[in-house]
Write a protein that holds these residues in place. Sequence first.
Motif, PDB file in Angstrom:
ATOM      1  N   PRO A  52      25.117  -2.394  11.840  1.00 46.10           N
ATOM      2  CA  PRO A  52      25.089  -3.348  12.932  1.00 46.10           C
ATOM      3  C   PRO A  52      25.114  -4.789  12.420  1.00 46.10           C
ATOM      4  CG  PRO A  52      22.898  -2.430  12.604  1.00 46.10           C
ATOM      5  CD  PRO A  52      23.824  -1.706  11.666  1.00 46.10           C
ATOM      6  N   GLU A  53      25.711  -5.648  13.240  1.00 45.53           N
ATOM      7  CA  GLU A  53      25.783  -7.072  12.910  1.00 45.53           C
ATOM      8  C   GLU A  53      24.363  -7.609  12.761  1.00 45.53           C
ATOM      9  OE1 GLU A  53      28.025 -11.048  14.632  1.00 45.53           O
ATOM     10  OE2 GLU A  53      27.851  -9.289  15.900  1.00 45.53           O
ATOM     11  N   GLY A  54      24.153  -8.425  11.741  1.00 50.46           N
ATOM     12  CA  GLY A  54      22.850  -9.024  11.517  1.00 50.46           C
ATOM     13  C   GLY A  54      21.939  -8.221  10.603  1.00 50.46           C
ATOM     14  N   ALA A  55      22.392  -7.071  10.113  1.00 54.19           N
ATOM     15  CA  ALA A  55      21.569  -6.296   9.179  1.00 54.19           C
ATOM     16  C   ALA A  55      21.227  -7.174   7.975  1.00 54.19           C
ATOM     17  CB  ALA A  55      22.307  -5.038   8.734  1.00 54.19           C
ATOM     18  N   GLN A  56      19.993  -7.121   7.561  1.00 49.78           N
ATOM     19  CA  GLN A  56      19.531  -7.960   6.454  1.00 49.78           C
ATOM     20  C   GLN A  56      19.225  -7.167   5.192  1.00 49.78           C
ATOM     21  OE1 GLN A  56      19.142 -11.539   6.656  1.00 49.78           O
ATOM     22  NE2 GLN A  56      20.495 -11.025   8.363  1.00 49.78           N
ATOM     23  N   ASP A  57      19.178  -5.846   5.312  1.00 51.00           N
ATOM     24  CA  ASP A  57      18.801  -4.989   4.194  1.00 51.00           C
ATOM     25  C   ASP A  57      19.736  -3.784   4.181  1.00 51.00           C
ATOM     26  OD1 ASP A  57      16.890  -2.440   3.429  1.00 51.00           O
ATOM     27  OD2 ASP A  57      16.459  -4.222   2.225  1.00 51.00           O
ATOM     28  N   VAL A  58      20.027  -3.249   3.007  1.00 50.64           N
ATOM     29  CA  VAL A  58      20.966  -2.138   2.893  1.00 50.64           C
ATOM     30  C   VAL A  58      20.512  -0.917   3.702  1.00 50.64           C
ATOM     31  CG1 VAL A  58      20.042  -1.083   0.783  1.00 50.64           C
ATOM     32  CG2 VAL A  58      22.484  -0.972   1.260  1.00 50.64           C
ATOM     33  N   THR A  59      19.219  -0.745   3.903  1.00 51.09           N
ATOM     34  CA  THR A  59      18.732   0.389   4.696  1.00 51.09           C
ATOM     35  C   THR A  59      19.086   0.244   6.170  1.00 51.09           C
ATOM     36  OG1 THR A  59      16.552  -0.614   5.031  1.00 51.09           O
ATOM     37  CG2 THR A  59      16.818   0.833   3.098  1.00 51.09           C
ATOM     38  N   GLN A  60      19.409  -0.964   6.612  1.00 50.43           N
ATOM     39  CA  GLN A  60      19.786  -1.213   8.005  1.00 50.43           C
ATOM     40  C   GLN A  60      21.292  -1.075   8.228  1.00 50.43           C
ATOM     41  OE1 GLN A  60      18.317  -5.236   8.237  1.00 50.43           O
ATOM     42  NE2 GLN A  60      16.337  -4.592   9.063  1.00 50.43           N
TER      43      GLN A  60
END
Length: 181
Positions: free
Chosen positions: A85-93
Amino acid sequence: MRKPPARRRGFMAVAAVVVAGIAGTSLLAVLRQADLPQDLHQELAARVTVLLEQASPEEHHDHGHHFEEDAGQVICAVEPFGVAPEGAQDVTQVEWVYARHMCAITGPGTDWKTSVRVAGPLAVRFGHHAEVRVPPPGPGYPERVKELFPERLHDEAFAELDDGPALDTARERFEQAKQAK
Protein backbone atom coordinates in the motif's frame (compact mmCIF):
# COMPACT_ATOMS: atom_id res chain seq x y z
CA MET A 1 30.42 49.07 -13.00
CA ARG A 2 31.22 47.91 -16.51
CA LYS A 3 29.17 45.26 -18.27
CA PRO A 4 31.09 42.12 -19.24
CA PRO A 5 31.66 41.72 -22.99
CA ALA A 6 28.84 40.07 -24.95
CA ARG A 7 30.91 36.91 -25.47
CA ARG A 8 31.45 36.50 -21.73
CA ARG A 9 27.75 37.13 -21.00
CA GLY A 10 26.90 34.40 -23.53
CA PHE A 11 29.30 31.98 -21.85
CA MET A 12 27.84 32.82 -18.43
CA ALA A 13 24.30 32.22 -19.75
CA VAL A 14 25.29 28.84 -21.19
CA ALA A 15 27.03 27.90 -17.93
CA ALA A 16 23.94 28.88 -15.94
CA VAL A 17 21.74 26.70 -18.16
CA VAL A 18 24.11 23.71 -17.76
CA VAL A 19 24.24 24.12 -13.97
CA ALA A 20 20.46 24.44 -13.82
CA GLY A 21 20.09 21.29 -15.95
CA ILE A 22 22.42 19.30 -13.71
CA ALA A 23 20.63 20.56 -10.60
CA GLY A 24 17.26 19.70 -12.14
CA THR A 25 18.40 16.18 -13.03
CA SER A 26 19.75 15.67 -9.50
CA LEU A 27 16.54 17.01 -8.00
CA LEU A 28 14.48 14.69 -10.21
CA ALA A 29 16.54 11.70 -9.02
CA VAL A 30 15.95 12.71 -5.39
CA LEU A 31 12.23 13.33 -5.99
CA ARG A 32 11.88 9.92 -7.66
CA GLN A 33 12.83 8.31 -4.36
CA ALA A 34 10.94 10.84 -2.20
CA ASP A 35 7.97 8.49 -1.77
CA LEU A 36 10.14 5.82 -0.16
CA PRO A 37 12.26 6.26 2.95
CA GLN A 38 15.93 5.69 2.02
CA ASP A 39 16.33 2.58 4.19
CA LEU A 40 13.13 1.05 2.74
CA HIS A 41 14.31 1.91 -0.78
CA GLN A 42 17.63 0.15 -0.15
CA GLU A 43 16.08 -2.93 1.47
CA LEU A 44 13.52 -3.35 -1.33
CA ALA A 45 16.24 -2.93 -3.98
CA ALA A 46 18.37 -5.58 -2.27
CA ARG A 47 15.49 -8.06 -1.89
CA VAL A 48 14.30 -7.72 -5.48
CA THR A 49 17.89 -7.98 -6.75
CA VAL A 50 18.42 -11.25 -4.86
CA LEU A 51 15.06 -12.58 -6.06
CA LEU A 52 15.91 -11.87 -9.72
CA GLU A 53 19.49 -13.11 -9.51
CA GLN A 54 18.54 -16.39 -7.81
CA ALA A 55 15.65 -17.17 -10.16
CA SER A 56 15.94 -20.26 -12.31
CA PRO A 57 15.99 -19.97 -16.12
CA GLU A 58 12.36 -21.18 -16.07
CA GLU A 59 11.37 -18.49 -13.58
CA HIS A 60 13.10 -15.87 -15.72
CA HIS A 61 11.20 -17.20 -18.74
CA ASP A 62 7.93 -16.90 -16.79
CA HIS A 63 8.51 -13.20 -16.28
CA GLY A 64 9.61 -12.42 -19.81
CA HIS A 65 13.36 -13.07 -19.77
CA HIS A 66 14.88 -15.73 -21.97
CA PHE A 67 18.24 -16.85 -20.57
CA GLU A 68 19.83 -20.13 -21.56
CA GLU A 69 21.09 -22.52 -18.86
CA ASP A 70 24.72 -21.94 -19.91
CA ALA A 71 24.32 -18.16 -20.18
CA GLY A 72 26.32 -17.53 -17.03
CA GLN A 73 25.41 -15.61 -13.93
CA VAL A 74 22.53 -13.11 -13.84
CA ILE A 75 23.51 -9.72 -12.38
CA CYS A 76 20.76 -7.18 -11.76
CA ALA A 77 20.31 -3.53 -10.86
CA VAL A 78 17.00 -2.58 -9.25
CA GLU A 79 15.55 0.86 -8.56
CA PRO A 80 12.27 0.79 -6.57
CA PHE A 81 9.93 3.72 -7.25
CA GLY A 82 6.76 2.78 -5.40
CA VAL A 83 4.98 0.38 -3.11
CA ALA A 84 1.52 -0.84 -2.28
CA PRO A 85 0.00 0.00 0.00
CA GLU A 86 0.98 3.60 -0.67
CA GLY A 87 2.73 5.14 2.32
CA ALA A 88 4.26 1.91 3.65
CA GLN A 89 7.25 2.83 5.79
CA ASP A 90 8.66 -0.61 6.57
CA VAL A 91 9.27 -3.70 4.43
CA THR A 92 6.82 -5.69 6.59
CA GLN A 93 4.06 -3.30 5.44
CA VAL A 94 4.86 -3.71 1.72
CA GLU A 95 2.60 -6.01 -0.30
CA TRP A 96 3.93 -4.99 -3.74
CA VAL A 97 7.08 -3.20 -4.77
CA TYR A 98 7.24 -1.42 -8.13
CA ALA A 99 10.68 -0.98 -9.65
CA ARG A 100 12.78 -0.49 -12.75
CA HIS A 101 15.36 -3.19 -13.32
CA MET A 102 18.15 -4.22 -15.64
CA CYS A 103 19.67 -7.70 -15.64
CA ALA A 104 22.82 -8.70 -17.53
CA ILE A 105 24.25 -12.14 -18.27
CA THR A 106 27.94 -12.93 -17.70
CA GLY A 107 27.96 -15.46 -20.56
CA PRO A 108 31.15 -16.66 -22.21
CA GLY A 109 33.20 -13.98 -23.94
CA THR A 110 30.99 -11.05 -22.99
CA ASP A 111 31.83 -7.89 -21.16
CA TRP A 112 29.39 -5.41 -19.60
CA LYS A 113 28.94 -3.40 -22.80
CA THR A 114 28.19 -6.42 -25.00
CA SER A 115 26.33 -8.58 -22.48
CA VAL A 116 22.79 -9.78 -23.09
CA ARG A 117 20.53 -7.57 -21.01
CA VAL A 118 16.88 -7.11 -20.23
CA ALA A 119 15.38 -4.04 -18.63
CA GLY A 120 12.11 -2.39 -17.80
CA PRO A 121 9.52 -1.97 -15.09
CA LEU A 122 8.36 -4.82 -12.91
CA ALA A 123 6.08 -5.50 -9.97
CA VAL A 124 7.06 -7.91 -7.20
CA ARG A 125 4.94 -9.39 -4.45
CA PHE A 126 6.89 -10.90 -1.58
CA GLY A 127 5.67 -13.86 0.38
CA HIS A 128 6.14 -17.61 0.68
CA HIS A 129 6.11 -17.80 -3.11
CA ALA A 130 7.26 -14.44 -4.44
CA GLU A 131 5.59 -13.27 -7.62
CA VAL A 132 7.36 -11.24 -10.31
CA ARG A 133 5.27 -9.55 -12.98
CA VAL A 134 6.85 -7.98 -16.05
CA PRO A 135 4.72 -6.45 -18.81
CA PRO A 136 5.35 -8.50 -21.97
CA PRO A 137 6.94 -6.58 -24.87
CA GLY A 138 5.31 -6.07 -28.24
CA PRO A 139 2.25 -4.30 -29.57
CA GLY A 140 0.09 -2.99 -26.73
CA TYR A 141 3.04 -2.71 -24.32
CA PRO A 142 2.05 0.75 -22.96
CA GLU A 143 -1.43 -0.52 -22.11
CA ARG A 144 0.01 -3.57 -20.32
CA VAL A 145 2.29 -1.33 -18.27
CA LYS A 146 -0.67 0.85 -17.28
CA GLU A 147 -2.65 -2.24 -16.25
CA LEU A 148 0.17 -3.52 -14.04
CA PHE A 149 1.05 -0.29 -12.22
CA PRO A 150 -1.16 2.05 -10.19
CA GLU A 151 -2.01 5.23 -12.09
CA ARG A 152 0.04 7.33 -9.67
CA LEU A 153 3.16 5.43 -10.84
CA HIS A 154 2.64 5.41 -14.62
CA ASP A 155 5.26 8.11 -15.29
CA GLU A 156 7.81 6.26 -13.16
CA ALA A 157 7.02 2.94 -14.84
CA PHE A 158 7.93 4.44 -18.22
CA ALA A 159 11.09 6.21 -16.95
CA GLU A 160 14.59 4.91 -17.67
CA LEU A 161 16.69 3.24 -15.02
CA ASP A 162 18.99 5.94 -13.65
CA ASP A 163 22.65 5.62 -14.55
CA GLY A 164 23.59 5.84 -10.89
CA PRO A 165 24.61 3.76 -7.90
CA ALA A 166 22.43 0.72 -8.73
CA LEU A 167 23.96 0.36 -12.21
CA ASP A 168 27.46 1.15 -10.96
CA THR A 169 27.18 -1.62 -8.37
CA ALA A 170 25.79 -4.06 -10.97
CA ARG A 171 28.71 -3.26 -13.34
CA GLU A 172 31.22 -3.90 -10.55
CA ARG A 173 29.54 -7.17 -9.57
CA PHE A 174 29.42 -8.21 -13.24
CA GLU A 175 33.18 -7.67 -13.59
CA GLN A 176 33.85 -9.56 -10.34
CA ALA A 177 31.70 -12.49 -11.54
CA LYS A 178 33.57 -12.56 -14.87
CA GLN A 179 36.96 -12.58 -13.10
CA ALA A 180 35.86 -15.36 -10.73
CA LYS A 181 35.24 -17.76 -13.65
